[in-house]
Design an enzyme around this catalytic site. Sequence first.
Site, PDB file in Angstrom:
ATOM      1  N   ARG A 199      13.790 -16.780 -37.334  1.00 17.13           N
ATOM      2  CA  ARG A 199      13.538 -16.637 -38.736  1.00 17.13           C
ATOM      3  C   ARG A 199      14.059 -17.893 -39.508  1.00 17.13           C
ATOM      4  O   ARG A 199      15.245 -18.339 -39.050  1.00 17.13           O
ATOM      5  CB  ARG A 199      13.984 -15.401 -39.443  1.00 17.13           C
TER       6      ARG A 199
ATOM      7  N   HIS B 117      20.719  -4.701 -42.489  1.00 16.67           N
ATOM      8  CA  HIS B 117      22.049  -4.745 -41.646  1.00 16.67           C
ATOM      9  C   HIS B 117      22.900  -3.998 -42.433  1.00 16.67           C
ATOM     10  O   HIS B 117      24.197  -3.756 -42.321  1.00 16.67           O
ATOM     11  CB  HIS B 117      22.473  -6.000 -41.372  1.00 16.67           C
TER      12      HIS B 117
ATOM     13  N   ARG C  85      17.670   5.749 -37.154  1.00 14.76           N
ATOM     14  CA  ARG C  85      17.732   4.291 -37.846  1.00 14.76           C
ATOM     15  C   ARG C  85      16.508   4.037 -38.687  1.00 14.76           C
ATOM     16  O   ARG C  85      15.690   4.232 -37.937  1.00 14.76           O
ATOM     17  CB  ARG C  85      18.179   3.422 -36.900  1.00 14.76           C
TER      18      ARG C  85
ATOM     19  N   GLU D 109      26.655   0.575 -35.384  1.00 18.65           N
ATOM     20  CA  GLU D 109      25.465   1.204 -36.189  1.00 18.65           C
ATOM     21  C   GLU D 109      25.425   2.681 -35.812  1.00 18.65           C
ATOM     22  O   GLU D 109      25.127   3.571 -36.636  1.00 18.65           O
ATOM     23  CB  GLU D 109      24.407   0.203 -36.463  1.00 18.65           C
TER      24      GLU D 109
ATOM     25  N   ASN E 228      16.894   5.182 -32.554  1.00 17.26           N
ATOM     26  CA  ASN E 228      16.381   3.813 -32.813  1.00 17.26           C
ATOM     27  C   ASN E 228      15.090   3.496 -32.642  1.00 17.26           C
ATOM     28  O   ASN E 228      14.959   2.933 -31.437  1.00 17.26           O
ATOM     29  CB  ASN E 228      17.613   2.694 -32.576  1.00 17.26           C
TER      30      ASN E 228
END
Length: 397
Positions: free
Chosen positions: A241, A180, A91, A384, A7
């Site tokens: 955010r 996601h 990823r 993940e 990743n």
Amino acid sequence: MKILVLNSGSSSLKYQLFDMMNEEVMAKGLVERIGLEGSILTHRPANKEKQEIHADITDHSVAIKLVLDALTNQEHGVIADMKEIDAVGHRAVHGGSTFAQSTLIDDKVIEQMEKLVDLAPLHNPPGLLGIEACKRIMPDIPQVAVFDTSFHQTMPESSFIYGLPYEMYTKYEIRRYGFHGTSHRFVSERAAALMNKPISELKIITCHLGNGSSITAVDKGKVVDTSLGFTPLEGLIMGTRCGDIDPAIVPYIMEKENMDVKQINDFLNKKCGMLGVSGVSSDLRNIEEAAGEGNHRAQLTLDIFYKRIVKYIGSYAAEMNGVDVIVFTAGIGENSIPMREAVCANLTFLGVEFESSANNFRGEEKEITKPGSKVKVFVIPTNEELMIARDTKELVK
Ligand code: AMP
């Protein structure tokens, strides 16, 4: 079969080496401050002491070489030779409309991924750096890209088209993509397993609540809607955010604060959300603590966060005409006891019978509703990396 999962961030690289015989992690670690002063590799082999390697890690190629050295090191390593790695799973953040599935990487795929940089200028370039570096260092080992957006590609047009002229979609590919996806897929599959039912018979709402957050409606195993949009800014309020706002606020602030496009983008991504509302931190732990000490803006941040989660769950339950299972995952979903309690308290109308005494834990896989609750709520730690390793295995088999 041994699979290395990578990743790549702009200045970091996370890795896990899986033995797919039993899906066990043989080693994992993190390279930080790539291209900066003070770069470091922290290597954690299973059943051995962790190792910290300080080195001048100038780019992702150097980082990957260092990771391979650590994995094959006589003392701290877990394999004898790099050749024992059967495949590498990467990823990848944005697969656009091009990649509805995980993909074996070749030159054409890299070319297509390069074209998508425009859609995710912050996130896609580091992933490509990792892929290019592996191609150079391990040219004979197959590589797979697993996209954060793929799982959401099943959304109907009515969920992914915005209320803009349709040409904005055909000309510029402006649409909801969602993110996601790997996490939502992992926990929805896991929820079906815990329900002991095929996923094709279930309506599931998955809440991935971390520094970035999103909620997804999964009907019969397919995503029908998700809260992140064209970029990872829409939906819930997140660490920094803003989430959903009236779009007219954007030009208004630009004018008032004399901001250009880059500045407003930075502002919406890095200065808003929990950090902006609370003025305390982007980290929910600090906000929970400050609220506990009576800080009004911290409490307000929690109230807004909880309310948005409830709104999305309610609207997705309506959209699917029902819900059987709700899942909480990621840093906040797995760990925040007060968040889970506050959200579930508002879901009794749906048939959620929350069990407060079952909610007092962090980071475990557990049901938090009473036996017999019409709608079940589970906390499921996401994984993940394992999902990426599984996809990689399937594609190289
Ligand atoms: P992630 O992006 O999935 O790593 O999640 C990061 C978020 O999880 C941060 O906002 C953390 O504050 C939050 N988090 C981690 N541990 C806890 C905890 N024990 N209680 C509340 N929030 C937590």
